[in-house]
Design a protein around this motif. Sequence first.
Motif, mmCIF file in Angstrom:
data_model
loop_
_atom_site.group_PDB
_atom_site.id
_atom_site.type_symbol
_atom_site.label_atom_id
_atom_site.label_comp_id
_atom_site.label_asym_id
_atom_site.label_seq_id
_atom_site.Cartn_x
_atom_site.Cartn_y
_atom_site.Cartn_z
ATOM 1 N N SER A 230 0.840 -1.203 0.000
ATOM 2 C CA SER A 230 0.000 0.000 0.000
ATOM 3 C C SER A 230 0.871 1.246 0.000
ATOM 4 N N ILE A 231 0.570 2.178 -0.912
ATOM 5 C CA ILE A 231 1.329 3.428 -1.012
ATOM 6 C C ILE A 231 0.433 4.496 -1.597
ATOM 7 N N SER A 232 0.696 5.735 -1.251
ATOM 8 C CA SER A 232 -0.049 6.865 -1.799
ATOM 9 C C SER A 232 0.691 7.444 -2.996
ATOM 10 N N GLY A 233 -0.044 7.999 -3.935
ATOM 11 C CA GLY A 233 0.585 8.587 -5.106
ATOM 12 C C GLY A 233 1.544 9.709 -4.755
ATOM 13 N N SER A 234 1.249 10.436 -3.685
ATOM 14 C CA SER A 234 2.133 11.543 -3.299
ATOM 15 C C SER A 234 3.450 11.064 -2.716
ATOM 16 N N ASP A 235 3.545 9.791 -2.302
ATOM 17 C CA ASP A 235 4.797 9.267 -1.745
ATOM 18 C C ASP A 235 5.875 9.066 -2.800
ATOM 19 N N PHE A 236 5.495 9.065 -4.067
ATOM 20 C CA PHE A 236 6.483 8.876 -5.130
ATOM 21 C C PHE A 236 7.229 10.170 -5.442
ATOM 22 N N VAL A 237 6.542 11.289 -5.389
ATOM 23 C CA VAL A 237 7.081 12.541 -5.919
ATOM 24 C C VAL A 237 7.851 13.281 -4.842
ATOM 25 N N GLU A 238 9.083 13.658 -5.153
ATOM 26 C CA GLU A 238 9.921 14.467 -4.276
ATOM 27 C C GLU A 238 10.445 15.652 -5.066
ATOM 28 N N MET A 239 11.213 16.513 -4.384
ATOM 29 C CA MET A 239 11.751 17.694 -5.050
ATOM 30 C C MET A 239 12.943 17.343 -5.959
ATOM 31 N N PHE A 240 13.544 16.160 -5.747
ATOM 32 C CA PHE A 240 14.688 15.755 -6.552
ATOM 33 C C PHE A 240 14.206 14.952 -7.754
ATOM 34 N N VAL A 241 14.611 15.364 -8.930
ATOM 35 C CA VAL A 241 14.199 14.676 -10.149
ATOM 36 C C VAL A 241 14.850 13.295 -10.190
ATOM 37 N N GLY A 242 14.056 12.270 -10.455
ATOM 38 C CA GLY A 242 14.542 10.908 -10.545
ATOM 39 C C GLY A 242 14.283 10.060 -9.321
ATOM 40 N N VAL A 243 13.972 10.690 -8.183
ATOM 41 C CA VAL A 243 13.722 9.926 -6.972
ATOM 42 C C VAL A 243 12.435 9.111 -7.107
ATOM 43 N N GLY A 244 11.375 9.748 -7.651
ATOM 44 C CA GLY A 244 10.107 9.048 -7.806
ATOM 45 C C GLY A 244 10.227 7.831 -8.697
ATOM 46 N N ALA A 245 10.952 7.967 -9.817
ATOM 47 C CA ALA A 245 11.149 6.834 -10.713
ATOM 48 C C ALA A 245 11.912 5.713 -10.017
#
Length: 663
Positions: A230-245
């Motif tokens: 279980s994870i939220s969509g907002s947990d993927f996105v951070e201020m650093f590009v590439g972290v979410g991927a």
Amino acid sequence: MANPPNNNNNNDLIKNLIIWTVLTVVLLTVFNHFGSQNMGTTHRLDYTQFIQDVRSGRVAQVEIQGNLIRGVYTDGKTFSTYNPGDPGLMGDLLDNNVRIVARPPEQQSVLMQIFISWFPMLLLIAVWLWAMRGMANGGMGGKGGPFSFGKSKARMLTPEQVKVTFDDVAGAEEAKEEVKEVVDFLKNPEKFQKLGAKIPKGVLMVGPPGTGKTLLAKAIAGEANVPFFSISGSDFVEMFVGVGASRVRDLFEQARANAPCIIFIDEIDAVGRSRGVGIGGGNDEREQTLNQLLVEMDGIEGSEGIIVIAATNRPDVLDPALLRPGRFDRQVTVGLPDVRGREQILKVHMRKIPVGEDVDPAVIARGTPGFSGADLANLVNEAALIAARENSDKVYMRHFEKAKDKILMGVERKTMVMSEEEKKLTAYHEAGHAIIGYLMPEHDPVYKVSIIPRGKALGVTMYLPEEDSWSYSKTKLESQLCSLYGGRIAEELIFGPEKVTTGASNDIERATKLARNMVAKWGLSERLGPLLYEEEEQNGFLGSGGIVSYVSDETKELIDEEVRRIIDTNYARAKKILEDNMDKLHAMAQALLEYETIDAEQIKRIMEGKDPGQPKDWQDSQDKTPPAETAPADTSAEATESKGDADKDAPSGAIPDGAPKLQ
């Protein structure tokens, strides 16, 4: 089931402890080396004092090694000092019979000299390399470490931890039928594979907030007895590009290690919005994360047994690439429950509390139209809280009624002091609403009328639908218009046009919107015909946006004229009804002034010309009513305006501002 990530975390912890131990030993060694060079023997002596002691004959022996001088006094004490380059030192020592021992200076190896000079730089490089390794691989404690930016934040629940089944999900029978084959695939994939059938890789659950999308996803995992990520969509996105991927890759790697399993992404619209929109064309980090999610879903093979379930209440903003076949190609709508669904949901939540014998979930379900599963859970909890405050051993029907009134009409403010004139005006205002609502055709029955201030309202008239409504007829809409103006008309008939207050401001606003929708949206005007002249921009299940108009200025004038005609016609109709029932208006107002709240049975007796009698819970309410305060009522113009603007009917009797929505 074994959990491989836990072993990896233990190994990383051991490696990090070894690295820290080695660094500590090296640092201590270097510091001791430097310290040994700076240490004297037992007593550090100034050079001036040393020369004086030599000339006074107190020094017996010295050992010279480079600039370092170690010596022994005639009494056996030792000392050390440094030669600043005094050329007459040797003469002073020989003249005073001091025994001289000369030793060659210490010579460090070339490697040691290089190491000592380059050690700070080497240490910085080592720390930097270690930090980069931690950022890439989740070092310094693994998943929870300070450098675990690229690690997934998903929480994995084992089959033993997921205890939710389809029996715990009520009021969503159609949605359960849609996802049952997912459970069958996870339990018995060979059944589908031998026929060449491919189960959908992704299931998108859409619906209003609080309808049980997350609960249904857990139930799928519980029924299939598989791990649940279980994870939220907002947990993927951070201020650093590439972290979410990186987090997306890590999530799917964990899922493959624990397959078959379910990945649940809540609020996927946080990361799955359409690309190339917004200021500047979008967000690079979010779009890279979305691209990686699309690639990972394409890489799932049917034999792996990984099902991705996502939930959102904004399906209109999702990127089309997410919804194409092979990704989230199956959409399951989890809507608001109907009356039978609400009854089932109430029974599920009532299992957890001791319920009295008089509690009927069917009656409660009929009185809660438009409630979601979360709303019903809150209703049961509020009833339990009220019962606890009364020190009751069980939760009875009266507690559910009080909880429902609190949720629908607001909290009673019995300590609020109203002047007798304001209280009388409120009683006639609410009585006007109730009488019109009682007599108009196809109007929802009047459930309860109260002049006890609730929330920001001075009084409330509540209507209880007999059944869920999926559409509204012209007759029902006009009846609603008449009842909305009942309060203002009652004020005008009893107190005169000069005494009409701002109490009907919300009624007027709702009536105007309703009449305008009848003309411009729903085609219920014979003069303008069944055409769409205005519409609201819809934002998924969260409400509407701005008004979009398709008409010329001349047509706008016709719309305004037709809206005015509909309102004037129904205003006059409501006024005629109240004029013909003045005796009932006075009787109902007097009952409200005496009891403050009257129920459906009392309203029926008043409309039949009988004595209303006491409400069912009148005696109980009198026993628990707090003493009235003696503070004067706030009669300022600003306070009157704010109170009047908030005076309104209960939400259950309201017609929506937009087109009738399927509840």
